[in-house]
Design a protein around this motif. Structure first.
Motif, PDB file in Angstrom:
ATOM      1  N   SER A   1       0.842  -1.203   0.000  1.00  0.00           N
ATOM      2  CA  SER A   1       0.000   0.000   0.000  1.00  0.00           C
ATOM      3  C   SER A   1       0.871   1.243   0.000  1.00  0.00           C
ATOM      4  CB  SER A   1      -0.921  -0.014   1.221  1.00  0.00           C
ATOM      5  OG  SER A   1      -0.135   0.171   2.375  1.00  0.00           O
ATOM      6  N   GLU A   2       0.235   2.363  -0.138  1.00  0.00           N
ATOM      7  CA  GLU A   2       0.953   3.634  -0.209  1.00  0.00           C
ATOM      8  C   GLU A   2       1.722   3.889   1.096  1.00  0.00           C
ATOM      9  OE1 GLU A   2      -0.093   8.259  -0.303  1.00  0.00           O
ATOM     10  OE2 GLU A   2      -1.701   6.915  -0.966  1.00  0.00           O
ATOM     11  N   PRO A   3       2.977   4.334   1.021  1.00  0.00           N
ATOM     12  CA  PRO A   3       3.749   4.564   2.258  1.00  0.00           C
ATOM     13  C   PRO A   3       3.147   5.691   3.087  1.00  0.00           C
ATOM     14  CG  PRO A   3       4.945   5.334   0.324  1.00  0.00           C
ATOM     15  CD  PRO A   3       3.751   4.596  -0.182  1.00  0.00           C
ATOM     16  N   ILE A   4       3.338   5.612   4.413  1.00  0.00           N
ATOM     17  CA  ILE A   4       2.769   6.645   5.284  1.00  0.00           C
ATOM     18  C   ILE A   4       3.697   7.862   5.357  1.00  0.00           C
ATOM     19  CG2 ILE A   4       3.714   5.718   7.461  1.00  0.00           C
ATOM     20  CD1 ILE A   4       0.908   6.369   8.668  1.00  0.00           C
ATOM     21  N   ILE A   5       5.002   7.625   5.203  1.00  0.00           N
ATOM     22  CA  ILE A   5       5.950   8.745   5.142  1.00  0.00           C
ATOM     23  C   ILE A   5       6.783   8.592   3.880  1.00  0.00           C
ATOM     24  CG2 ILE A   5       7.863   9.952   6.278  1.00  0.00           C
ATOM     25  CD1 ILE A   5       7.009   8.582   8.893  1.00  0.00           C
ATOM     26  N   THR A   6       6.891   9.673   3.103  1.00  0.00           N
ATOM     27  CA  THR A   6       7.718   9.638   1.905  1.00  0.00           C
ATOM     28  C   THR A   6       8.673  10.826   1.877  1.00  0.00           C
ATOM     29  OG1 THR A   6       5.824   8.724   0.733  1.00  0.00           O
ATOM     30  CG2 THR A   6       7.687   9.464  -0.614  1.00  0.00           C
ATOM     31  N   PHE A   7       9.961  10.545   1.899  1.00  0.00           N
ATOM     32  CA  PHE A   7      10.968  11.577   1.645  1.00  0.00           C
ATOM     33  C   PHE A   7      11.375  11.452   0.187  1.00  0.00           C
ATOM     34  CE2 PHE A   7      11.417  11.268   6.202  1.00  0.00           C
ATOM     35  CZ  PHE A   7      11.927  12.490   6.610  1.00  0.00           C
ATOM     36  N   ASP A   8      11.286  12.543  -0.558  1.00  0.00           N
ATOM     37  CA  ASP A   8      11.646  12.490  -1.967  1.00  0.00           C
ATOM     38  C   ASP A   8      12.716  13.536  -2.228  1.00  0.00           C
ATOM     39  OD1 ASP A   8      11.780  12.235  -4.649  1.00  0.00           O
ATOM     40  OD2 ASP A   8       9.798  13.074  -5.080  1.00  0.00           O
ATOM     41  N   LYS A   9      13.967  13.106  -2.315  1.00  0.00           N
ATOM     42  CA  LYS A   9      15.105  13.987  -2.559  1.00  0.00           C
ATOM     43  C   LYS A   9      15.087  15.212  -1.626  1.00  0.00           C
ATOM     44  CE  LYS A   9      17.523  12.674  -6.442  1.00  0.00           C
ATOM     45  NZ  LYS A   9      17.704  11.373  -5.747  1.00  0.00           N
ATOM     46  N   VAL A  10      14.952  14.937  -0.326  1.00  0.00           N
ATOM     47  CA  VAL A  10      14.855  16.033   0.639  1.00  0.00           C
ATOM     48  C   VAL A  10      16.251  16.539   1.011  1.00  0.00           C
ATOM     49  CG1 VAL A  10      14.264  16.584   3.037  1.00  0.00           C
ATOM     50  CG2 VAL A  10      12.620  15.367   1.586  1.00  0.00           C
ATOM     51  N   ASN A  11      16.403  17.874   0.969  1.00  0.00           N
ATOM     52  CA  ASN A  11      17.653  18.518   1.359  1.00  0.00           C
ATOM     53  C   ASN A  11      17.381  19.578   2.396  1.00  0.00           C
ATOM     54  OD1 ASN A  11      20.162  17.770  -0.394  1.00  0.00           O
ATOM     55  ND2 ASN A  11      18.380  17.747  -1.775  1.00  0.00           N
ATOM     56  N   LYS A  12      18.327  19.710   3.315  1.00  0.00           N
ATOM     57  CA  LYS A  12      18.192  20.767   4.321  1.00  0.00           C
ATOM     58  C   LYS A  12      19.559  21.319   4.669  1.00  0.00           C
ATOM     59  CE  LYS A  12      16.786  21.848   8.988  1.00  0.00           C
ATOM     60  NZ  LYS A  12      16.300  23.186   8.597  1.00  0.00           N
ATOM     61  N   TRP A  13      19.568  22.636   4.894  1.00  0.00           N
ATOM     62  CA  TRP A  13      20.800  23.295   5.315  1.00  0.00           C
ATOM     63  C   TRP A  13      20.543  24.063   6.602  1.00  0.00           C
ATOM     64  CZ3 TRP A  13      19.208  22.671   0.353  1.00  0.00           C
ATOM     65  CH2 TRP A  13      20.135  22.236  -0.587  1.00  0.00           C
ATOM     66  N   TYR A  14      21.540  24.113   7.486  1.00  0.00           N
ATOM     67  CA  TYR A  14      21.532  25.087   8.576  1.00  0.00           C
ATOM     68  C   TYR A  14      22.406  26.240   8.121  1.00  0.00           C
ATOM     69  CZ  TYR A  14      19.508  21.681  11.840  1.00  0.00           C
ATOM     70  OH  TYR A  14      18.674  20.796  12.475  1.00  0.00           O
ATOM     71  N   GLY A  15      21.834  27.429   7.992  1.00  0.00           N
ATOM     72  CA  GLY A  15      22.599  28.545   7.438  1.00  0.00           C
ATOM     73  C   GLY A  15      22.880  28.274   5.973  1.00  0.00           C
ATOM     74  N   ASN A  16      23.961  28.841   5.440  1.00  0.00           N
ATOM     75  CA  ASN A  16      24.235  28.681   4.017  1.00  0.00           C
ATOM     76  C   ASN A  16      25.108  27.485   3.715  1.00  0.00           C
ATOM     77  OD1 ASN A  16      22.747  30.727   2.949  1.00  0.00           O
ATOM     78  ND2 ASN A  16      24.360  32.272   3.198  1.00  0.00           N
ATOM     79  N   ASN A  17      25.911  27.084   4.690  1.00  0.00           N
ATOM     80  CA  ASN A  17      26.976  26.153   4.348  1.00  0.00           C
ATOM     81  C   ASN A  17      26.896  24.791   5.006  1.00  0.00           C
ATOM     82  OD1 ASN A  17      28.353  28.004   2.655  1.00  0.00           O
ATOM     83  ND2 ASN A  17      29.004  29.081   4.513  1.00  0.00           N
ATOM     84  N   PHE A  18      26.017  24.652   6.014  1.00  0.00           N
ATOM     85  CA  PHE A  18      25.964  23.372   6.698  1.00  0.00           C
ATOM     86  C   PHE A  18      24.851  22.539   6.087  1.00  0.00           C
ATOM     87  CE2 PHE A  18      25.247  21.104  10.997  1.00  0.00           C
ATOM     88  CZ  PHE A  18      25.894  19.991  10.501  1.00  0.00           C
ATOM     89  N   HIS A  19      25.243  21.636   5.185  1.00  0.00           N
ATOM     90  CA  HIS A  19      24.286  20.809   4.445  1.00  0.00           C
ATOM     91  C   HIS A  19      23.956  19.588   5.294  1.00  0.00           C
ATOM     92  CE1 HIS A  19      23.219  19.147   0.171  1.00  0.00           C
ATOM     93  NE2 HIS A  19      22.207  19.110   1.014  1.00  0.00           N
ATOM     94  N   VAL A  20      22.874  19.670   6.064  1.00  0.00           N
ATOM     95  CA  VAL A  20      22.667  18.667   7.100  1.00  0.00           C
ATOM     96  C   VAL A  20      21.916  17.428   6.590  1.00  0.00           C
ATOM     97  CG1 VAL A  20      20.649  19.867   8.012  1.00  0.00           C
ATOM     98  CG2 VAL A  20      21.884  18.289   9.474  1.00  0.00           C
ATOM     99  N   LEU A  21      21.008  17.610   5.642  1.00  0.00           N
ATOM    100  CA  LEU A  21      20.356  16.451   5.009  1.00  0.00           C
ATOM    101  C   LEU A  21      20.632  16.503   3.511  1.00  0.00           C
ATOM    102  CD1 LEU A  21      16.829  16.251   6.731  1.00  0.00           C
ATOM    103  CD2 LEU A  21      18.900  14.956   7.279  1.00  0.00           C
ATOM    104  N   ARG A  22      21.133  15.404   2.950  1.00  0.00           N
ATOM    105  CA  ARG A  22      21.533  15.427   1.536  1.00  0.00           C
ATOM    106  C   ARG A  22      20.772  14.358   0.759  1.00  0.00           C
ATOM    107  NH1 ARG A  22      28.058  16.023   2.745  1.00  0.00           N
ATOM    108  NH2 ARG A  22      27.752  17.479   4.474  1.00  0.00           N
ATOM    109  N   ASP A  23      19.916  14.818  -0.142  1.00  0.00           N
ATOM    110  CA  ASP A  23      19.182  13.929  -1.050  1.00  0.00           C
ATOM    111  C   ASP A  23      18.578  12.721  -0.339  1.00  0.00           C
ATOM    112  OD1 ASP A  23      19.820  15.602  -3.077  1.00  0.00           O
ATOM    113  OD2 ASP A  23      21.567  14.434  -3.757  1.00  0.00           O
ATOM    114  N   ILE A  24      17.802  12.977   0.703  1.00  0.00           N
ATOM    115  CA  ILE A  24      17.203  11.866   1.441  1.00  0.00           C
ATOM    116  C   ILE A  24      16.014  11.293   0.662  1.00  0.00           C
ATOM    117  CG2 ILE A  24      15.980  11.200   3.553  1.00  0.00           C
ATOM    118  CD1 ILE A  24      18.844  11.853   4.142  1.00  0.00           C
ATOM    119  N   ASP A  25      16.076  10.019   0.362  1.00  0.00           N
ATOM    120  CA  ASP A  25      14.951   9.284  -0.218  1.00  0.00           C
ATOM    121  C   ASP A  25      14.588   8.186   0.756  1.00  0.00           C
ATOM    122  OD1 ASP A  25      14.210  10.307  -2.775  1.00  0.00           O
ATOM    123  OD2 ASP A  25      16.194   9.696  -3.502  1.00  0.00           O
ATOM    124  N   LEU A  26      13.338   8.218   1.222  1.00  0.00           N
ATOM    125  CA  LEU A  26      12.967   7.213   2.225  1.00  0.00           C
ATOM    126  C   LEU A  26      11.462   7.021   2.187  1.00  0.00           C
ATOM    127  CD1 LEU A  26      13.698   5.479   4.766  1.00  0.00           C
ATOM    128  CD2 LEU A  26      13.341   7.535   6.117  1.00  0.00           C
TER     129      LEU A  26
END
Lengths: 247, 368
Positions: free
Chosen positions: A2-27
């Motif tokens: 069945s359809e997943p309950i949580i879907t991460f699709d190429k999720v990226n997150k940065w703290y400020g400009n330079n701290f790339h904390v989540l990189r291309d999360i697929d889950l």
């Protein structure tokens, strides 16, 4: 499936400009699935689960929780938070309210339940975590393990579809870890979707359907616990496991 | 061989007595030669000073409003006669003499209301309504011009009723303003944050006297012709805005002490911003700053004495006026000041004791 309950699709997150904390999360997390996330500190595991109820916002990619996309829409965020319960490392109980009031607060003010009903519901949850006799105490009068169980009961009062655990046993004395894990294992048997950041490998082996290993903002490896602990594929996960299990 | 069993050692009493009067004396007054000698020196000073003061203030004092006796006692006995002679003028200021029962009743009513508001059984929604009623009655009694009461303009109100009115109203109005400003300074919206910061910095940057001057003399210049706002109201607004700026900073201090996890937990439980502030953040933040809040209240109470510079004669101003106008009694102004100091002290000390009770109440959850 069945359809997943949580879907991460190429999720990226940065703290400020330079701290790339989540990189291309697929889950994708399936309904009722139990996931354990582990990894070294600073690897982004807490940030990842805090994105699921929008305590942190992601800047790129899509994130869907039970069919609702998390973006800047405040209504969507409220809707998701009603479906997602969270347990924190530091418990974050409200120290000025009794245990019972901690539990009834949200059902009464957000769920608009009458006081009596909210209290009945709260007592049921307290029984579930085996701490009903402490209902009229204040959080600081309880031990760490008791506080964390109250925190779990508080999250359950919203009858969430998903429970997030952010290192729930890391702040506990060794003698109290078991009572919290026992409650979590019981919960796992009841079909609720669980995403846990934890280093309790025994717990992972006992209840997880899948273990995810993260490092430097990426998902390095994911597998069922048996395979992950026996035969880690990636060199980085092998190194990590040898450090935490190596004595 | 069997494993050794754990043998708890039974508890024993402490080797030296730490309870009771003797132990207290030993540890607090005569602990070592330094504390013992300061105890003796300070005790000696008290023995020397207290009898003299009691003699001056009680034994040799003149209690009757008898000018001759007062003059005769000058130097060794206090002249409380000045209070006996001028008490109505000190307490009620320029309010018409034969009408002074009106401020008396109004003030007693207001005091009863203040005391009731401090007690838990009265913390019900109708308390707000009761306050409104009391305020209306207060103004009707004081101002008159209705129900057969003669009209008394606000510039003739004075003495203790004015002190209590100004401080009670400015405290009650300043508190909610301060809450909003304190929250505003932590808002995510830059415009609100800037506005609140500018307000606090501007008001804090000037003395209360200049705020009162502006309220009293400059503000009317900017008003359209023919429209005037009563000086009492202008001054009240001035004190309120001034007090709110200080209170806001006190409250902000409490807000900053709330861990981020509390707000996150409230968010995950679905509470809205206002619900979070009202149910989680403010109760904890305010509990932490009770002593500073009461500190601010006490300073507001005493700062009302500054309104005499804009010709409103509250307690201090009324005393000045009462005694300066009468050359006979002027030499005994000190006793007049001691009298109003006692009044101020009674009010401030009550507030301070009340704050200790509140502290105990809000800290119940911290007892293990």
């Amino acid at each position: 499936m069945s359809e997943p309950i949580i879907t991460f699709d190429k999720v990226n997150k940065w703290y400020g400009n330079n701290f790339h904390v989540l990189r291309d999360i697929d889950l994708k997390v399936a309904r009722g699935e139990r996931i354990v996330i582990c990894g070294p500190s600073g690897s982004g595991k807490s940030t990842l689960i805090r994105c699921i109820n929008r305590l942190e916002e992601h800047q790129q990619g899509r994130l869907l929780v039970d069919g609702v996309e998390l973006a800047d829409d405040v209504k969507a965020i409220d809707e998701v938070r009603k479906k997602v319960g969270m347990v924190f490392q530091q418990f974050n109980l409200f120290p000025h309210l009794t245990v019972l009031d901690n539990l009834t607060l949200s059902p009464m003010w957000v769920g608009k339940l009458p006081k009596k009903e909210a209290e009945e519901k709260a007592m049921q949850q307290l029984e579930r975590v085996r701490i009903a006799e402490q209902a009229s105490k204040y959080p600081l009068q309880l031990s760490g393990g008791q506080q964390q169980r109250v925190a779990i009961a508080r999250a359950l009062c919203l009858t969430p579809k998903i429970m997030l655990f952010d290192e729930p046993t890391s702040a506990l004395d060794p003698e109290m870890i078991k009572e919290v894990l026992d409650v979590m294992i019981e919960l796992a048997g009841q079909g609720i979707t669980m995403v846990c950041v934890t280093h309790e490998m025994g717990f992972a082996k006992a209840v997880a359907n899948r273990v995810i290993f993260m490092d430097q903002g990426q998902i390095v490896e994911q597998n069922n616990p048996h395979a992950f602990f026996k035969h880690p594929q990636n060199e980085r996960s092998r190194d990590f496991l040898s450090k935490i299990l190596g004595h | 061989m069997s494993a050794p069993t754990f043998q708890p050692i039974p508890p024993r009493p402490a080797p030296t007595n730490t309870e009771g009067l003797l132990a207290w004396l030993r540890s607090n007054l005569f602990g070592d030669w330094k504390t013992a000698s300061s105890t003796i020196i300070l005790g000696g000073l008290l023995l020397w000073f207290v009898p003299q003061f009691l003699n001056w203030s009680l034994v040799s004092a003149v209690w009757a409003p008898d000018l001759k006796a007062c003059r005769a006692a000058e130097g060794f006995g206090a002249c409380w006669g000045v209070v006996a002679e001028k008490n109505r003028l000190i307490i009620f200021g320029r309010y018409p003499f034969e009408q002074q029962w009106r401020p008396l009743v109004a003030t007693l009513l207001m005091l009863a209301m203040l005391v009731a508001s401090c007690m838990r059984p009265f913390w019900k929604p109708w308390l707000a309504g009761a306050w409104l009623a009391v305020l209306v009655i207060f103004f009707v009694l004081m101002y008159g011009n209705t129900l057969g009461l003669a009209k008394v303009e606000t510039d003739r109100w004075g003495g203790l009723p004015l002190t209590i009115l100004l401080s009670a109203l400015s405290i009650v109005m300043a508190f909610p303003i301060a809450l909003v400003v304190a929250l505003g300074r932590r808002s995510d919206l830059p415009a609100i944050r800037a506005f609140c910061t500018i307000y606090v910095e501007l008001i804090r940057g000037v003395p209360l006297i200049s705020v009162l001057f502006m309220a009293s003399f400059m503000f009317p210049l900017f008003m359209p012709q023919g429209l005037t706002i009563d000086v009492l109201i202008r001054v009240l607004v001035g004190i309120t805005l001034f007090a709110a700026a200080y209170l806001a900073e006190v409250i902000r201090g409490g807000l900053q002490a709330i861990p981020k996890g509390q707000i996150e937990a409230a968010a995950t439980l679905g509470l809205s911003y206002w619900q979070t502030q009202r149910k989680i953040v403010l109760p904890q933040a305010l509990a932490m700053v009770v002593p500073s809040i009461v500190n601010s209240f006490i300073s507001i109470f005493k700062d009302t004495s500054l309104v005499s510079i804009v010709s409103l004669y509250e307690l201090t101003g009324a005393l000045d006026m009462a005694i300066n106008a009468d050359a006979n009694w002027k030499p005994f102004k000190l006793q007049g000041y001691l009298f109003i100091a006692l009044i101020y002290f009674i009010f401030c000390f009550s507030m301070s004791r009340y704050s200790q009770w509140v502290e105990k109440q809000v800290n119940i959850s911290k007892q293990r």
